[in-house]
Design a protein around this motif. Structure first.
Motif, short mmCIF file in Angstrom:
data_model
loop_
_atom_site.label_atom_id
_atom_site.label_comp_id
_atom_site.label_asym_id
_atom_site.label_seq_id
_atom_site.Cartn_x
_atom_site.Cartn_y
_atom_site.Cartn_z
N ALA A 17 0.83 -1.21 0.00
CA ALA A 17 0.00 0.00 0.00
C ALA A 17 0.87 1.26 0.00
O ALA A 17 0.56 2.23 -0.70
CB ALA A 17 -0.93 -0.01 1.22
N TRP A 18 1.96 1.25 0.75
CA TRP A 18 2.85 2.41 0.80
C TRP A 18 3.48 2.66 -0.57
O TRP A 18 3.54 3.80 -1.06
CB TRP A 18 3.93 2.20 1.86
CG TRP A 18 4.90 3.31 1.96
CD1 TRP A 18 4.71 4.54 2.51
CD2 TRP A 18 6.24 3.30 1.48
NE1 TRP A 18 5.84 5.29 2.39
CE2 TRP A 18 6.81 4.56 1.76
CE3 TRP A 18 7.02 2.35 0.82
CZ2 TRP A 18 8.10 4.88 1.42
CZ3 TRP A 18 8.32 2.67 0.49
CH2 TRP A 18 8.85 3.93 0.79
N VAL A 19 3.95 1.58 -1.23
CA VAL A 19 4.57 1.72 -2.55
C VAL A 19 3.54 2.23 -3.55
O VAL A 19 3.82 3.15 -4.34
CB VAL A 19 5.19 0.39 -3.00
CG1 VAL A 19 5.58 0.42 -4.46
CG2 VAL A 19 6.40 0.05 -2.15
N LEU A 20 2.35 1.66 -3.56
CA LEU A 20 1.31 2.12 -4.48
C LEU A 20 0.93 3.57 -4.23
O LEU A 20 0.72 4.34 -5.17
CB LEU A 20 0.07 1.22 -4.37
CG LEU A 20 0.22 -0.18 -4.95
CD1 LEU A 20 -1.01 -1.01 -4.65
CD2 LEU A 20 0.47 -0.11 -6.44
N ASN A 21 0.85 3.95 -2.96
CA ASN A 21 0.54 5.34 -2.61
C ASN A 21 1.59 6.28 -3.20
O ASN A 21 1.24 7.31 -3.80
CB ASN A 21 0.47 5.48 -1.09
CG ASN A 21 0.17 6.91 -0.67
OD1 ASN A 21 -0.54 7.62 -1.35
ND2 ASN A 21 0.71 7.30 0.46
N ASN A 22 2.84 5.96 -3.05
CA ASN A 22 3.91 6.83 -3.58
C ASN A 22 3.92 6.84 -5.10
O ASN A 22 4.22 7.87 -5.71
CB ASN A 22 5.26 6.42 -3.01
CG ASN A 22 5.47 6.96 -1.61
OD1 ASN A 22 5.01 8.04 -1.29
ND2 ASN A 22 6.13 6.20 -0.77
N ALA A 26 3.44 10.24 -7.14
CA ALA A 26 4.47 10.68 -8.09
C ALA A 26 3.87 10.90 -9.48
O ALA A 26 4.23 11.85 -10.18
CB ALA A 26 5.59 9.67 -8.15
N ARG A 27 2.96 10.03 -9.89
CA ARG A 27 2.33 10.16 -11.20
C ARG A 27 1.52 11.44 -11.33
O ARG A 27 1.43 12.02 -12.41
CB ARG A 27 1.40 8.99 -11.45
CG ARG A 27 1.99 8.02 -12.38
CD ARG A 27 1.01 7.03 -12.88
NE ARG A 27 1.80 5.85 -13.17
CZ ARG A 27 1.42 4.64 -13.03
NH1 ARG A 27 0.21 4.39 -12.61
NH2 ARG A 27 2.21 3.64 -13.31
N HIS A 28 0.91 11.86 -10.24
CA HIS A 28 0.05 13.04 -10.28
C HIS A 28 0.76 14.31 -9.81
O HIS A 28 0.12 15.33 -9.61
CB HIS A 28 -1.20 12.79 -9.45
CG HIS A 28 -2.08 11.73 -10.05
ND1 HIS A 28 -2.87 11.96 -11.15
CD2 HIS A 28 -2.25 10.44 -9.73
CE1 HIS A 28 -3.51 10.86 -11.47
NE2 HIS A 28 -3.15 9.90 -10.63
#
Length: 96
Positions: A17-22, A26-28
């Motif tokens: 979840a932390w990796v997906l959140n980052n 970063a994408r946005h």
């Protein structure tokens, strides 16, 4: 699940979840957070300077794209207009 498997599953879910959140942040264009949720870029004055440079370059490139779109529109009009009308317009410009 029993004991250690349950703990490992919780750790894996949390890290994923932390990796997906980052990745999403970063994408946005948001700043990436560290392990405790603090934004990394906020304390970095070099990042602020870099952001200002990117913003000014983005404005410059947006203006350049606008000018190129106008030129392409003119070229498309020339390419799709009948030859006689284009010839008349060229002759009118020569007579000025």
């Amino acid at each position: 699940m029993h004991g250690p498997n349950f703990v490992l599953a919780i750790i894996a879910i949390t890290m994923t979840a932390w990796v997906l959140n980052n990745l999403i942040r970063a994408r946005h264009g948001y700043s990436i957070s560290d392990d405790w949720g603090r934004n990394i870029d906020r304390s970095n004055p070099e990042a602020e300077r870099h952001l200002r440079l990117l913003t000014s370059e983005n404005e410059r490139l947006a203006g350049q794209v606008g000018r190129l779109e106008e030129r392409i529109a003119v070229l498309e009009r020339i390419a799709t207009d009948p030859a006689t009308r284009t010839a008349r317009e060229i002759d009118a410009l020569r007579d000025r």
